[in-house]
Design a protein around this motif. Sequence first.
Motif, PDB file in Angstrom:
ATOM      1  N   UNK A 143       0.814  -1.225   0.000  1.00  0.00           N
ATOM      2  CA  UNK A 143       0.000   0.000   0.000  1.00  0.00           C
ATOM      3  C   UNK A 143       0.841   1.266   0.000  1.00  0.00           C
ATOM      4  N   UNK A 144       2.195   1.164   0.116  1.00  0.00           N
ATOM      5  CA  UNK A 144       2.938   2.411   0.293  1.00  0.00           C
ATOM      6  C   UNK A 144       3.172   3.092  -1.047  1.00  0.00           C
TER       7      UNK A 144
ATOM      8  N   UNK C  55     -10.652   5.549   2.632  1.00  0.00           N
ATOM      9  CA  UNK C  55      -9.272   5.734   3.065  1.00  0.00           C
ATOM     10  C   UNK C  55      -8.599   4.395   3.361  1.00  0.00           C
ATOM     11  N   UNK C  60      -5.322  -0.430   6.603  1.00  0.00           N
ATOM     12  CA  UNK C  60      -4.404   0.254   7.538  1.00  0.00           C
ATOM     13  C   UNK C  60      -4.368  -0.491   8.873  1.00  0.00           C
TER      14      UNK C  60
ATOM     15  N   UNK D 123      -4.147  11.169  10.229  1.00  0.00           N
ATOM     16  CA  UNK D 123      -4.024   9.781  10.707  1.00  0.00           C
ATOM     17  C   UNK D 123      -3.816   8.799   9.565  1.00  0.00           C
ATOM     18  N   UNK D 124      -4.130   9.195   8.332  1.00  0.00           N
ATOM     19  CA  UNK D 124      -4.035   8.258   7.196  1.00  0.00           C
ATOM     20  C   UNK D 124      -2.774   8.509   6.387  1.00  0.00           C
ATOM     21  N   UNK D 126       0.480   7.376   6.689  1.00  0.00           N
ATOM     22  CA  UNK D 126       1.234   6.179   6.260  1.00  0.00           C
ATOM     23  C   UNK D 126       0.232   5.031   6.063  1.00  0.00           C
ATOM     24  N   UNK D 127       0.656   3.972   5.496  1.00  0.00           N
ATOM     25  CA  UNK D 127      -0.115   2.728   5.336  1.00  0.00           C
ATOM     26  C   UNK D 127      -1.391   2.895   4.519  1.00  0.00           C
ATOM     27  N   UNK D 128      -1.765   4.106   4.073  1.00  0.00           N
ATOM     28  CA  UNK D 128      -3.039   4.163   3.317  1.00  0.00           C
ATOM     29  C   UNK D 128      -2.719   4.351   1.847  1.00  0.00           C
ATOM     30  N   UNK D 129      -3.475   3.622   1.018  1.00  0.00           N
ATOM     31  CA  UNK D 129      -3.154   3.614  -0.424  1.00  0.00           C
ATOM     32  C   UNK D 129      -3.985   4.623  -1.191  1.00  0.00           C
ATOM     33  N   UNK D 130      -4.934   5.303  -0.489  1.00  0.00           N
ATOM     34  CA  UNK D 130      -5.811   6.136  -1.342  1.00  0.00           C
ATOM     35  C   UNK D 130      -5.998   7.520  -0.742  1.00  0.00           C
ATOM     36  N   UNK D 131      -5.037   8.012   0.092  1.00  0.00           N
ATOM     37  CA  UNK D 131      -5.238   9.365   0.642  1.00  0.00           C
ATOM     38  C   UNK D 131      -4.147  10.281   0.094  1.00  0.00           C
TER      39      UNK D 131
END
Lengths: 160, 352, 375, 179
Positions: A143-144, C55, C60, D123-124, D126-131
Amino acid sequence: MQQQPEAIITQIFPDLPLGRWAQLVAITVKQDDLYTVCTQLRQHPSLDFDMLVCLTAVDRTTHLEVIYHLRSTSRNHDLIVKTELNEAQPELPSMVPLWKSAELFEMEIYDMFGIVFKGHPDLRRLFMPEDWEGYPLRKSYNANEVADNYLKSHQLLINQ
Amino acid sequence: MTHWIGEKLNALFSPEWAAYVGYILAGLAIIILVVVMAVVSIYLERKIAAFMQMRLGPMRVGKWGTLQAFADVFKLMLKEPLTPAQADKQLFNIAPYLVLTVSFLAFAPIAFSPSLQLWDMNIGVLYITSVSSMGVIGILMAGWASNNKYSLLGAMRSGAQIVSYELSAGIAILTIVMMSGSLSVSGIIKSQADGWWIFKGHIPALIAFVIFAIASTAELNRAPFDLAEAEQELTAGFHTEYSGMQFAMFFLAEYTNMFIVSMLGTTLFLGGWMPLHIGNWDAFNQIMDKIPPFLWFFGKVFISLFMIIWFRWTFPRLRIDQLLKLEWKYLLPIGMVNLVIGSIITWLGWIF
Amino acid sequence: MENIIGSQIIQSSDDEFIINVGPQHPSTHGVLHLQLKLDGEKIVDLKPFLGYIHRGIEKMSESLNYKQFIYLTSRMDYLSAHINNQACCLAIEKAIQAEVPERARVIRTLMAELTRLASHQLWWGSTGLDMGAVSPFFYAFREREMILEIFEETCGSRLTMNYCVPGGVMNDIHPDFVRKVKQIIKQFRDNLHEYDELLTNNPIFQSRTIGVGYLSREEAISLACTGPVARASGISCDVRKKEPYDAYDRVTFDEIITTEGDCFARYKVRLEEMKQSMNIIEQLIDNIPAGEYRTKIKGIIKPPAGEYYQRVETARGELGIYLVSDGTNKPYRIKFRTPNFSNLGALKPMSLGGKIGDLVAIMASLDLIIPDIDR
Amino acid sequence: MDVVQKHFEDFPGEVYQDKSGHSSIIITQIDRFANWARSNSLWPLIFGTSCCAIEMMSAASAKYDWSRFGFEVARASPRQADLIIVAGTITLKMAPVLKRLYDQMPDPKYVIAMGACNITGGPFMTHSYSVVNGIDKIVPVDVFIPGCPPRPEALLHGMMKLQEKIKGMKAYVIEKPKK
């Protein structure tokens, strides 16, 4: 309190392995006779599972596990139907004719895991943009820094 | 005061030149009056709305937020005027000016006080209703030309709404014209010398007043009938694509129409600049006459303005089919019956 | 940049008219994008396009440990933020069999009911706003601000409170919490008649909502609707009654069920639920048991491998949490079964055949929170 | 002629200045008047995506009441708005919509990035693919308001800072069109 439908299930489906999924009664069904079991669960008077509460999928790296959480509002009991799919070509029959709520659930599972539901009226990517490749909730998906090159490739950056 | 200007002009120019300059001055006076009243009513509306909603409204700009309306108007002037690419350029740019000029035209026959009337024509009321019904063309033009689905929907809705509410407004005006016997504005006001029509005409005048109030708020696209620019349904209705000064034109036209409607209502029902006389209490009547007539007129106008603003901030919005059902199934029949009763009463002469 | 917004156009015959009730629209209260096929004002077809606020909270959570992912859930349904966190904490406590002290249970239930009250108040204000009446919005916020003051005093923040911690609550309640809550409840009971005067008895509001957006009981069940939407169509599905968690088994309140199933029924159900929440608060506020407000859970939470399921009643319906753990300190997979996601499915059958004005009324009565749908 | 310069000392952000940096009495008076009008009637666009929109509603409500500053008229269409308060997370699918809305707004337009999600992804991040990690990658932002969600007072403070920035700007900027 929720009663447990164990007795009725074993009486109607003697051959299916009975188990427990998070304190709820669970039966494991193979992929190809899933639809017949579900129609029986839906129409059988003493079971009468009329609500598909949730449809979940878990990527167990060796296989994909799809979980249907059914509930009967009249009998007031819950049941979990579990199926395993291999990762190569995940196919499942669509449950929209039995429960209308399956429509949105299945669109989400298709978008997140790539499981194709045959017979679904409007199967498309629900959350991700149309031209998105890859299925985000698979364990293999990284996801990164996906967001930045999406912006670059669609000329959205301010300096472009 | 107008005579004093008249002599000065005749002294300066030859007779017909003096007439021309007189007309231009009169036109300028009307425009200044409208702009000042529009700015005042923008401020009034925001303050009244604020106090109705337990908050303060604009406070920081002038002493009590008084300069807020000026800031709004000047900011709108300084905005970039956008015209959408596929919009129909000519129609798009004419529409706001058409709506505005139509609402300016209706100021001609209105009598602010006995001496202050631009043009006392003998068909005053007919002139006002016919001119104010041309506003629809501007709205439809704006909706169609801005090539935006929301504005087209908004324009269709407001077209249907204004056209159908013209009817019952016209009928309500008709009952009063019938009672007073004359179409000219000053004639109607003179006929209310011994009592306003809303008291003299007892039941039919009262019903006509209620119908006129409902129909005119609907004609303004305001209050419970503001379907044309229903924010929640079609973003901003027919003026979605307008920005800057063109949008200010629509804003100004809406407030000018509010004035015309309240002035028409005051002239017909509340006796224009006539002071309030109660029967034979002479002492009371003398005191009432002390207040100059144009104060009477503007007092009544601002009361009816307050009513229109009050409607807007309290009522939810009607759906388009309920709106038209209300007009065609309720207001029109009641208006017709009221007209018949009014005519019988005037024929028999049972008016006070 | 040409196919930016949902470019899949439905095949339309010549006289049909397709408009996008787009991602940025005043009545969607968020970024729900509906593509309507209209025949004049009548809605012929409706297609939702989601994902504008997706999101990836579930992805996550797989890379955050058990104490961290709880506070992402308060960004999902931000109007019942506390109830979401409470659900996660209950699931984790069930997984590691932690013992929660009585005082923490009662405080959590009190905060949950206050959140429900504040969420219904905001819903009531925005229903008035969507119908065109602007003033009720400000009256709704008057009470809501008082409740948010209490949240701020006890938990430190107004909206996303992060007050629940696995094992209890983060810190004890503020000394004059009890006095302020009693004062609010008394004041809100006096002002509740204003709510009826402003909207409920308003003939225009009634004509816009009675008989509009009918949802039959079978359709509601098959669409898996929960919460006030389902209870207005006659399904009894209140998790607080079915599976009482925390201190709900100690309080007596009745579940409001009506059978009309139209917009006005959903409106009445939520108004009654506000009264029930106040009853619950009054029953609990006087006897908050003394004692510890939290059991210390030391170190890293590592629940034994297996699956855990917990469901909770938020202001909009039943939130189910499916927790799959593989023994490490990070959850293997988490699925949030959110109420708005299935309530959104009910939008289409209710609004077909209606007008755009009805669509706005139905969406206001469904009380959708879009980040709860997209997660 | 440091009428314009003196005003900037206390303002931290960069403020647009023409090359020569000085302007005559008449121009500065027109500038001051134009900026006074623009800063006192900022009409925000209704654009709330998630939790920050609720705090924006509270700022509009009776207790915090941003209509005291003249921001009250919240327009639904971008054509009539001159300030876009981006309240809530902007995801990849929402980025083109935000960019198109920004382009549809007539000049002079301002952007307030409200909430941590718009500054860095919050909060989104790192680790989020769509923000989108920070909306200043997509649209030029004037004022950033940190907080998750920021308090209504913080929003009002941010808007007052924007008003100060507008008062310091040059009213008539003739930009040569970018090639």
